[in-house]
Design an enzyme around this catalytic site. Structure first.
Site, PDB file in Angstrom:
ATOM      1  N   GLU A 296      38.007  46.249  46.123  1.00 23.11           N
ATOM      2  CA  GLU A 296      36.869  45.661  46.835  1.00 23.11           C
ATOM      3  C   GLU A 296      37.252  44.981  48.153  1.00 23.11           C
ATOM      4  O   GLU A 296      36.815  43.874  48.435  1.00 23.11           O
ATOM      5  CB  GLU A 296      36.164  44.636  45.930  1.00 23.11           C
ATOM      6  CG  GLU A 296      35.673  45.231  44.638  1.00 23.11           C
ATOM      7  CD  GLU A 296      35.153  44.191  43.650  1.00 23.11           C
ATOM      8  OE1 GLU A 296      34.118  44.474  43.035  1.00 23.11           O
ATOM      9  OE2 GLU A 296      35.753  43.122  43.502  1.00 23.11           O
TER      10      GLU A 296
HETATM   11  C1  TNX Z   1      34.720  43.687  39.763  1.00 23.06           C
HETATM   12  S1  TNX Z   1      36.482  45.858  39.488  1.00 23.06           S
HETATM   13  C2  TNX Z   1      35.928  43.129  40.136  1.00 23.06           C
HETATM   14  C3  TNX Z   1      36.149  41.710  39.913  1.00 23.06           C
HETATM   15  C4  TNX Z   1      34.953  41.022  39.332  1.00 23.06           C
HETATM   16  C5  TNX Z   1      34.314  41.900  38.291  1.00 23.06           C
HETATM   17  C6  TNX Z   1      33.165  41.255  37.587  1.00 23.06           C
HETATM   18  C7  TNX Z   1      37.468  44.961  40.153  1.00 23.06           C
HETATM   19  C8  TNX Z   1      38.793  45.496  40.243  1.00 23.06           C
HETATM   20  N1  TNX Z   1      37.034  43.795  40.602  1.00 23.06           N
HETATM   21  O1  TNX Z   1      36.545  41.082  41.106  1.00 23.06           O
HETATM   22  O2  TNX Z   1      35.390  39.851  38.751  1.00 23.06           O
HETATM   23  O3  TNX Z   1      33.882  43.086  38.905  1.00 23.06           O
HETATM   24  O4  TNX Z   1      32.698  42.033  36.522  1.00 23.06           O
END
Ligand code: TNX
Length: 509
Positions: free
Chosen positions: A303
């Site tokens: 992200e």
């Molecule tokens: C996605 S998927 C994230 C996290 C969040 C989570 C909450 C991923 C690698 N990162 O930063 O905490 O969703 O469900």
């Protein structure tokens, strides 16, 4: 009645084994003594029994733990690294394995076969196990649980309690998500402000905290005694607000960010391409690699919505090479597969749905092309911070629907990413993100029983190619086995969610 379901279970008629008052744990072979002591401790917790560990041949009614070549439970007589055999007869119990890890998993199976009986008020004379012969070994070498200690901090004692809960399910990797926007939780000698400032708070303004390097080593050692490998994650270049708040120089504009206690993602980025940032990456990776005996070091990479795409690729390639230079295999979330210059063997962690969307499958395949393998954590099955049911007070719902026990159970790792079968899958991992999860009791309630489902997906044999996964995973039969686990959770004061689909025992107390 064991979770994960063993490879082969052959019950036989005849008188059951009775765990009598004079029973001992007889150990033989390298490492058997330590496994015997862990069994003794577990029986004290589970059923208030205090068995001595002796290096003598077993007598009638004893439990023997034997570690030797050829005991490793493979059908062709070869040794599986984590395999074991468990034989229960009226004369005694025998756990055989080629390694301490295998014997330790055999111990977990025995714990599940014995009735758990709380604090001594149970029927101590009635501790019996029906005769059975079990041959067992895992489908995947990697069965993981991730605990996000960055959003909410959990103390070393709480992390150990989490380790105790996962080993009953033969989960052998603990992925600690140590850094994120809301907190930096591992002390770095060369960058001390990371924890002094960046560790001072957490999601919703929670207490904050961090592990000293000694505390971290102690967690790693506690895990290692129980055959659990710790995988530390330093998430970068996004998810870095805590670092950006600690050191102005790490920011693209050179100005420190305020500490962050909310739940947004994707807003932070390190100043990529900069000499100070390079030194920062080298320093934090070097220190954490030195604290970590395990082979894997996770760099996050998820992200990164505030890092320019080219900068992201250049950054993760360089950082992953730093990990490799420090003797570790890098791991990255699947977005890191946008980079094609990762070190050979870099492991990817896939977190898109059980049916891939957008380009997630393509990114995941990059790791396989580069000679690496994949850890599967599909977020609609294995993200255990997703609510169990609509309207739950704790948990997230961004996947669009709740994750039931069935959702966590009815999927198969080899059927998620087209073209990626078991040969390229290192294993599975259930992830607990903690934006909304603030206490260890809440952690347990989010994880149990769904972790039991993911653990079975990772350990138990693959469904036949011709069999639809819905047919291979019988939720009713699984639920009956999960109900037995609840006796252990009750006996050890472990919290769990009494989801529908499971014939739970009467609540205690
Ligand atoms: C996605 S998927 C994230 C996290 C969040 C989570 C909450 C991923 C690698 N990162 O930063 O905490 O969703 O469900």
């Amino acid at each position: 009645m064991v979770v994960p379901r063993p490879v082969l279970t052959q019950p036989s008629p005849g008188s059951p084994f009775v765990l009598g008052p004079t029973a001992r744990i007889s150990v033989a072979g390298p490492g058997a003594d330590a496994v015997g002591r862990l069994l003794s401790e577990a029986l004290a917790d589970d059923c208030s029994r205090d068995l001595p560990v002796v290096a003598e041949p077993p007598a009638f009614g004893d439990i023997a733990v034997v570690i030797a070549h050829g005991e490793g439970a493979h059908d062709d007589g070869s040794d599986s690294a984590e395999g074991y055999t468990l034989e229960v007869a009226a004369e005694g119990v025998r756990i055989g394995a080629a390694t301490p890890a295998g014997a330790f998993w055999g111990v977990q199976t025995l714990r599940q076969l014995l009735p758990a009986a709380g604090d001594g008020d149970g029927d101590r004379d009635g501790l019996t196990v029906e005769q059975v012969r079990i041959h067992d070994h895992p489908r995947y070498a990697y069965r993981g649980a991730m605990l996000d200690v960055a959003r909410h901090f959990f103390t070393p004692a709480e992390v150990k309690r989490f380790i105790d809960a996962i080993v009953l399910l033969k989960v052998n990797h603990l992925h600690l998500h140590l850094t994120d926007d809301q907190g930096w939780r591992i002390h770095i000698e060369s960058w001390p402000e990371l924890t002094r400032i960046g560790g001072s708070t957490g999601s919703d303004g929670s207490r904050g905290g961090f592990y000293t390097q000694d505390e971290f080593r102690n967690i790693v050692a506690y895990a290692a005694e129980r055959n659990v490998t710790v995988v530390p994650e330093l998430d970068m270049p996004g998810h870095t607000n805590a670092a950006l708040a600690s050191y102005p120089v790490l920011n693209p504009d050179g100005v420190a960010r305020p500490l962050y206690t909310g739940s947004d993602v994707g807003f932070s980025t390190l100043r990529t391409g900069d000499a100070v940032t390079r030194r920062f990456v080298r320093d934090v990776v070097r220190e954490v690699a030195a604290l970590t005996p395990g082979p894997l070091l996770h760099l996050g990479g998820d992200e990164c919505l505030s890092t320019a795409p080219d900068d992201f690729v250049a950054f993760v390639e360089e950082a992953a090479h730093v990990v490799a230079e420090n003797g570790k295999t890098p791991v990255g979330w699947h977005e890191m597969g946008k980079a094609h210059g990762l070190p050979a063997g870099t492991v990817g962690q896939y977190w898109d749905f059980t049916t891939p969307r957008d380009r997630s499958a393509e990114y995941a395949v990059t790791f396989v092309r580069g000679g690496g393998s994949l850890i599967l954590s599909p977020s609609d099955a294995a993200y255990l911070d997703i609510v169990y049911a609509e309207g739950d007070p704790i948990g997230q719902d961004w996947t669009g629907k709740p994750t039931t026990l069935r959702d966590a159970f009815v999927w198969d790792p080899a059927r998620v990413i087209p073209g990626v079968g078991d040969a390229h899958i290192l294993g599975v991992e259930a992830a607990l993100w903690t934006e909304t999860v603030g206490t260890i009791e809440e952690v347990e309630e989010m994880v149990l029983p769904r972790l039991a489902a993911v653990a079975e997906v990772g350990w138990s044999p693959a469904p036949a190619d011709t069999e639809p996964v819905e047919a291979a995973r019988d939720l009713d039969e699984f639920g009956a086995r999960v109900a037995r686990l609840a006796e252990h959770w009750d006996a050890t004061g472990t919290r769990y969610r009494r989801v529908p689909d499971v014939p739970w025992p009467e609540p205690v107390g």
